[in-house]
Design a protein around this motif. Structure first.
Motif, PDB file in Angstrom:
ATOM      1  N   GLU A   1      38.038  29.954  33.088  1.00 43.54           N
ATOM      2  CA  GLU A   1      39.188  29.356  32.397  1.00 43.54           C
ATOM      3  C   GLU A   1      40.483  30.063  32.776  1.00 43.54           C
ATOM      4  N   GLU A   2      40.440  31.392  32.844  1.00 43.43           N
ATOM      5  CA  GLU A   2      41.631  32.140  33.247  1.00 43.43           C
ATOM      6  C   GLU A   2      42.050  31.757  34.657  1.00 43.43           C
ATOM      7  N   ALA A   3      41.069  31.635  35.549  1.00 40.35           N
ATOM      8  CA  ALA A   3      41.379  31.236  36.927  1.00 40.35           C
ATOM      9  C   ALA A   3      41.973  29.829  36.961  1.00 40.35           C
ATOM     10  N   ALA A   4      41.335  28.901  36.254  1.00 44.97           N
ATOM     11  CA  ALA A   4      41.807  27.511  36.253  1.00 44.97           C
ATOM     12  C   ALA A   4      43.219  27.408  35.666  1.00 44.97           C
ATOM     13  N   SER A   5      43.488  28.177  34.618  1.00 44.61           N
ATOM     14  CA  SER A   5      44.808  28.130  33.979  1.00 44.61           C
ATOM     15  C   SER A   5      45.905  28.633  34.905  1.00 44.61           C
TER      16      SER A   5
ATOM     17  N   ALA B   1      37.229  32.591  39.925  1.00 46.63           N
ATOM     18  CA  ALA B   1      37.511  33.976  39.570  1.00 46.63           C
ATOM     19  C   ALA B   1      36.471  34.843  40.256  1.00 46.63           C
ATOM     20  N   ILE B   2      36.913  35.812  41.048  1.00 49.20           N
ATOM     21  CA  ILE B   2      36.006  36.757  41.690  1.00 49.20           C
ATOM     22  C   ILE B   2      35.973  38.016  40.835  1.00 49.20           C
ATOM     23  N   GLN B   3      34.784  38.370  40.360  1.00 49.33           N
ATOM     24  CA  GLN B   3      34.640  39.433  39.378  1.00 49.33           C
ATOM     25  C   GLN B   3      34.298  40.774  40.026  1.00 49.33           C
ATOM     26  N   HIS B   4      34.679  41.838  39.340  1.00 55.19           N
ATOM     27  CA  HIS B   4      34.370  43.181  39.825  1.00 55.19           C
ATOM     28  C   HIS B   4      34.087  44.093  38.641  1.00 55.19           C
ATOM     29  N   ARG B   5      33.145  45.025  38.846  1.00 54.61           N
ATOM     30  CA  ARG B   5      32.854  46.075  37.864  1.00 54.61           C
ATOM     31  C   ARG B   5      33.470  47.362  38.403  1.00 54.61           C
ATOM     32  N   GLY B   6      34.582  47.774  37.805  1.00 54.24           N
ATOM     33  CA  GLY B   6      35.335  48.874  38.381  1.00 54.24           C
ATOM     34  C   GLY B   6      35.898  48.423  39.710  1.00 54.24           C
ATOM     35  N   GLU B   7      35.589  49.150  40.777  1.00 51.68           N
ATOM     36  CA  GLU B   7      36.077  48.791  42.109  1.00 51.68           C
ATOM     37  C   GLU B   7      35.075  47.962  42.901  1.00 51.68           C
TER      38      GLU B   7
END
Length: 288
Positions: A160-164, A170-176
């Motif tokens: 939703e954040e990406a679409a907005s 949205a490409i996700q990451h845990r830390g780096e």
């Protein structure tokens, strides 16, 4: 007008008549699993792989699917036939069943619920040709992303954040460390080698991801399952994402950073052609 048929707990009913009990654990807890199976030209693509993952997810969730594999296959093919599905998906969902609301599992005799339906979905040809944009976001999901469960709130918030913001993914990451997209696996090309996160508990081992790996191996394209960082993503020669409905999708911009030349790169384009060839071979699709 064709009346759409769905499968609901042993019965084929009109979509308008398909009702889920308010105490179904999928509805109340997200206590279940699902699969999205691609159909091209009236033929199922990678059916065996999807069914294998469905049963693996069920085992990990301690859910007993109340149908044999051949029965589920029959359900899929009947829905496709009844709904005249040519190009689209079959969605299948299994919840732990219907029982009085409680956090621990219900008694063993409570049968799991199974719902399945079809949907027309065309190939995203324009986006695959031109590429899409994505944004980065912190991966806030639980630690069993290898299970294709109904618990997708973290994915939904990211998408939703990406679409907005006008992005496709949205490409996700845990830390780096980059993990995967909100509804896709993520890949980069670095020094001519395709890199993607290993198939651990932190990502879903996508069916399209597996096909891509197989195609790369068969065609002498270096492919390494290895973690990579946000900085490596942003400085990559190419980025692409992959899923059942997105296929091999080039990412030409992440946030404000243009990737490569801002157009789909040669390795991504080659994989697209190879993937299309696999579809043509398996599903007798007339494609160019």
């Amino acid at each position: 007008m064709c009346v759409e048929t769905v499968f609901l707990n042993g019965e084929y009913v009109k979509r308008s008549d398909a009702k889920v009990d308010i105490e179904d654990r999928g509805y109340q807890f997200g206590d279940g699993i699902y699969e999205v199976i691609r159909v091209y030209n009236g033929e199922v693509f990678t059916m065996d792989e999807h069914m294998e993952r469905l049963y693996q997810s069920a085992e990990k969730m301690k859910i007993t699917i109340p149908y044999e594999l051949k029965e589920i296959s029959s359900i899929v093919f009947k829905l496709m036939k009844d709904n005249h599905l040519k190009d689209g998906i079959v969605y299948m969902q299994v919840s732990r069943g219907i029982s009085q609301r409680q956090h621990h599992f219900p008694a063993e005799e409570v049968p799991a619920s199974l719902v399945a339906y079809t949907k027309e979905v065309p190939r995203p040809e324009k986006q695959m040709k031109e590429g899409v944009t994505a944004m980065l976001c912190e991966d806030i999901r639980w630690l069993r992303c290898d299970i294709k469960s109904l618990n997708l709130l973290g994915n939904l918030l990211a998408k939703e954040e990406a679409a907005s913001r006008g992005h496709f993914e949205a490409i996700q990451h845990r830390g780096e460390t980059v993990t995967e997209g909100s509804s896709s696996n993520a890949f980069i090309v670095k020094d001519g080698t395709i890199l993607t996160h290993p198939a651990t508990n932190l990502i879903l081992n996508g069916i399209t991801r597996r096909v891509i790996k197989e195609l790369a191996d068969q065609n002498g394209m270096p492919f390494v399952e290895k973690t990579f960082t946000v900085d490596e993503l942003l400085s990559a020669e190419e980025i692409f994402i992959a899923s059942t409905t997105s296929e091999v999708m080039p990412v030409v911009k992440v946030d404000d950073v243009t990737i490569g030349q801002g157009v789909p790169g040669p390795i991504t384009s080659k994989l697209q052609a190879l993937f299309t060839g696999r579809i043509k071979e398996d599903c007798k699709v007339q494609v160019v």
